[in-house]
Scaffold this motif. Structure first.
Motif, PDB file in Angstrom:
ATOM      1  N   ALA A  76       0.823  -1.211   0.000  1.00 13.34           N
ATOM      2  CA  ALA A  76       0.000   0.000   0.000  1.00 13.34           C
ATOM      3  C   ALA A  76       0.859   1.264   0.000  1.00 13.34           C
ATOM      4  O   ALA A  76       0.343   2.373   0.045  1.00 13.34           O
ATOM      5  N   ALA A  77       2.170   1.098  -0.103  1.00 16.85           N
ATOM      6  CA  ALA A  77       3.088   2.237   0.022  1.00 16.85           C
ATOM      7  C   ALA A  77       2.980   3.208  -1.147  1.00 16.85           C
ATOM      8  O   ALA A  77       2.767   2.821  -2.295  1.00 16.85           O
ATOM      9  N   VAL A  78       3.154   4.486  -0.811  1.00 18.56           N
ATOM     10  CA  VAL A  78       3.374   5.555  -1.788  1.00 18.56           C
ATOM     11  C   VAL A  78       4.526   6.381  -1.228  1.00 18.56           C
ATOM     12  O   VAL A  78       4.408   6.968  -0.155  1.00 18.56           O
ATOM     13  N   PRO A 101       6.820  17.369  -3.322  1.00 16.64           N
ATOM     14  CA  PRO A 101       7.173  16.036  -3.810  1.00 16.64           C
ATOM     15  C   PRO A 101       7.391  16.035  -5.325  1.00 16.64           C
ATOM     16  O   PRO A 101       6.844  16.869  -6.045  1.00 16.64           O
ATOM     17  N   THR A 102       8.170  15.075  -5.771  1.00 17.02           N
ATOM     18  CA  THR A 102       8.537  14.977  -7.177  1.00 17.02           C
ATOM     19  C   THR A 102       8.964  13.539  -7.460  1.00 17.02           C
ATOM     20  O   THR A 102       9.252  12.785  -6.522  1.00 17.02           O
ATOM     21  N   PRO A 103       8.995  13.130  -8.710  1.00 23.59           N
ATOM     22  CA  PRO A 103       9.635  11.841  -9.008  1.00 23.59           C
ATOM     23  C   PRO A 103      11.117  11.915  -8.676  1.00 23.59           C
ATOM     24  O   PRO A 103      11.659  13.016  -8.561  1.00 23.59           O
ATOM     25  N   PHE A 128      -5.232   1.842  -9.892  1.00 17.31           N
ATOM     26  CA  PHE A 128      -5.335   3.300 -10.009  1.00 17.31           C
ATOM     27  C   PHE A 128      -4.407   3.805 -11.112  1.00 17.31           C
ATOM     28  O   PHE A 128      -4.801   4.598 -11.962  1.00 17.31           O
ATOM     29  N   LEU A 129      -3.164   3.334 -11.110  1.00 21.01           N
ATOM     30  CA  LEU A 129      -2.194   3.779 -12.105  1.00 21.01           C
ATOM     31  C   LEU A 129      -2.610   3.364 -13.510  1.00 21.01           C
ATOM     32  O   LEU A 129      -2.422   4.111 -14.475  1.00 21.01           O
ATOM     33  N   GLU A 159      -2.173  14.904 -15.051  1.00 20.34           N
ATOM     34  CA  GLU A 159      -2.322  14.890 -13.597  1.00 20.34           C
ATOM     35  C   GLU A 159      -1.522  13.741 -12.995  1.00 20.34           C
ATOM     36  O   GLU A 159      -0.933  13.862 -11.928  1.00 20.34           O
ATOM     37  N   GLY A 160      -1.479  12.637 -13.723  1.00 22.05           N
ATOM     38  CA  GLY A 160      -0.704  11.494 -13.248  1.00 22.05           C
ATOM     39  C   GLY A 160      -1.157  11.034 -11.876  1.00 22.05           C
ATOM     40  O   GLY A 160      -2.334  11.021 -11.556  1.00 22.05           O
ATOM     41  N   ALA A 161      -0.201  10.690 -11.037  1.00 21.86           N
ATOM     42  CA  ALA A 161      -0.499  10.153  -9.713  1.00 21.86           C
ATOM     43  C   ALA A 161      -0.327  11.208  -8.627  1.00 21.86           C
ATOM     44  O   ALA A 161      -0.080  10.881  -7.471  1.00 21.86           O
ATOM     45  N   ARG A 162      -0.473  12.479  -8.986  1.00 28.69           N
ATOM     46  CA  ARG A 162      -0.201  13.567  -8.039  1.00 28.69           C
ATOM     47  C   ARG A 162      -1.021  13.452  -6.757  1.00 28.69           C
ATOM     48  O   ARG A 162      -0.518  13.696  -5.663  1.00 28.69           O
ATOM     49  N   ARG A 163      -2.279  13.069  -6.889  1.00 32.29           N
ATOM     50  CA  ARG A 163      -3.126  12.976  -5.686  1.00 32.29           C
ATOM     51  C   ARG A 163      -2.598  11.915  -4.720  1.00 32.29           C
ATOM     52  O   ARG A 163      -2.579  12.133  -3.507  1.00 32.29           O
ATOM     53  N   LEU A 164      -2.183  10.782  -5.271  1.00 32.70           N
ATOM     54  CA  LEU A 164      -1.608   9.748  -4.418  1.00 32.70           C
ATOM     55  C   LEU A 164      -0.320  10.232  -3.765  1.00 32.70           C
ATOM     56  O   LEU A 164      -0.088  10.020  -2.578  1.00 32.70           O
TER      57      LEU A 164
END
Length: 197
Positions: free
Chosen positions: A124-126, A135-137, A148-149, A156-161
């Motif tokens: 479940a990690a992010v 945050p950034t890649p 989800f991915l 928008e990508g996975a920004r919310r996560l």
């Protein structure tokens, strides 16, 4: 922690280089190799379960460096589409997590990637990188987020996560990305100046 051997590395290299003029920024020389190959070299010794590069039109041969290459024929649809396109290969590998890196971030180190893996606390990690301000890649997502991915679209990508996940702070210099010729020239000059001192 999640082991590298349980993690799929996804390298996003399908950007349109719009701010770089008529050139593909990933193919431009930076020190001893093209911009888009620095992260490949930096992470070559990390024993990922599989390596996947999502590309669109680049001449860089990621396949020769051990990557499964996934084509994104519509890069204008954003990073979300690139992530969705690579998820079947990630699932096929049996990975428990995916580590997403950008090909236009030539200063990322293996040491930082191991810190992300060490911070992950299960499927479940992010876990995202941070320059101390936002945050950034590179960012890691456990298998619980694969659905989800796979459904992502647009930029928008996975920004919310990512905003709700854990953040591992490192030097802003490591997380610099190259979007313009001026940024590439400034980065090269900074590295060369530091090497002389």
């Amino acid at each position: 922690m999640i082991a590298a051997a349980d993690t799929a590395l996804v390298l996003l290299a399908a950007g349109r280089s719009e701010r770089f003029g008529d050139l593909d920024k990933l193919e431009q020389p930076y020190l001893a190799e093209p911009v888009g190959m620095h992260v490949v070299t930096a992470l070559a010794a990390v024993p990922f379960r599989t390596r996947i590069a999502v590309v669109s039109g680049t001449c860089l041969d990621y396949g020769a460096r051990g990557y499964r290459v996934v084509q994104n024929p519509r890069p204008e649809e954003g990073q979300g589409r690139s992530l969705a396109l690579c998820l079947p290969a990630v699932r096929e590998s049996g990975a428990r997590a995916v580590l997403i890196a950008l090909a236009d971030m030539p200063r990322v180190t293996a040491a930082h990637i191991y810190r992300l893996l060490d911070t992950a606390d299960g499927e479940a990690a992010v876990v995202a990188s941070s320059n101390g301000e936002h945050p950034t890649p590179p960012a890691l997502f456990g298998a619980a987020h694969f659905d989800f991915l796979a459904a992502l679209t647009g930029d928008e990508g996975a920004r919310r996560l990512v905003m709700g996940g854990r953040h591992v702070v490192t030097s802003p210099a490591e997380l610099v990305d190259v979007d313009t010729p001026e940024q590439l020239a400034a980065l090269t000059e900074t590295v060369m100046r530091n090497a002389r001192t």
